[in-house]
Design a protein around this motif. Structure first.
Motif: not given
Length: 146
Positions: A53-67, A69-82
């Protein structure tokens, strides 16, 4: 000298200072990006995967490890990524993708991808070339065709 002339001179000097600052800041960011690109190329490996499957999701909704999400800048955490969910060997993984590559990834097909960590940088078809999707026509292009 009138006050208008003095104000205009001050504004012009400030604008020139800002442009010079932006020029040097841009050069520094360009060098940083080249270094990061070289690191990604050094750490990349080619794997064959089945794209589920492929989608554009927010970083928190994508299911990536906590590391991640923590390493991305705060202003990019709410943006949608492929995001691409794929089966790599026996494991099902969630991978982030380059926006240019995201358009070419076929769903429910097997591809050979160049992966650097959890980031897909290149995709090739495993059995033959990939189909390039047609770009959507803009509003004015459709009007001109009518």
């Amino acid at each position: 000298m009138s006050t208008f002339t003095i104000v205009m001179l001050v504004i012009i000097v400030v604008m020139i200072g800002v442009l010079i600052g932006l020029y040097f800041w841009g050069k520094r960011m360009e060098k940083k990006q080249e270094e990061q690109q070289a690191q990604m190329e050094a750490a990349s490996q080619t794997v064959s995967m089945l794209v589920i499957d492929k989608k554009r999701l927010k970083l928190k909704e994508a299911g990536f490890p906590a590391v991640v999400i923590e390493s991305t800048p705060k202003y990019l955490r709410r943006s949608k990524v492929p995001v691409v969910k794929a089966k790599v060997g026996p494991k099902i993984m969630t991978l982030m993708c380059d926006p240019q590559v995201y358009e070419n990834i076929p769903v429910k097909k097997e591809v050979k991808a160049t992966v650097s960590g959890i980031y897909i940088t290149r995709v090739k078809g495993l059995r033959g070339p990939l189909e390039t999707p047609q770009k959507k026509k803009g509003f004015f292009k459709r009007l001109l065709n009518k």
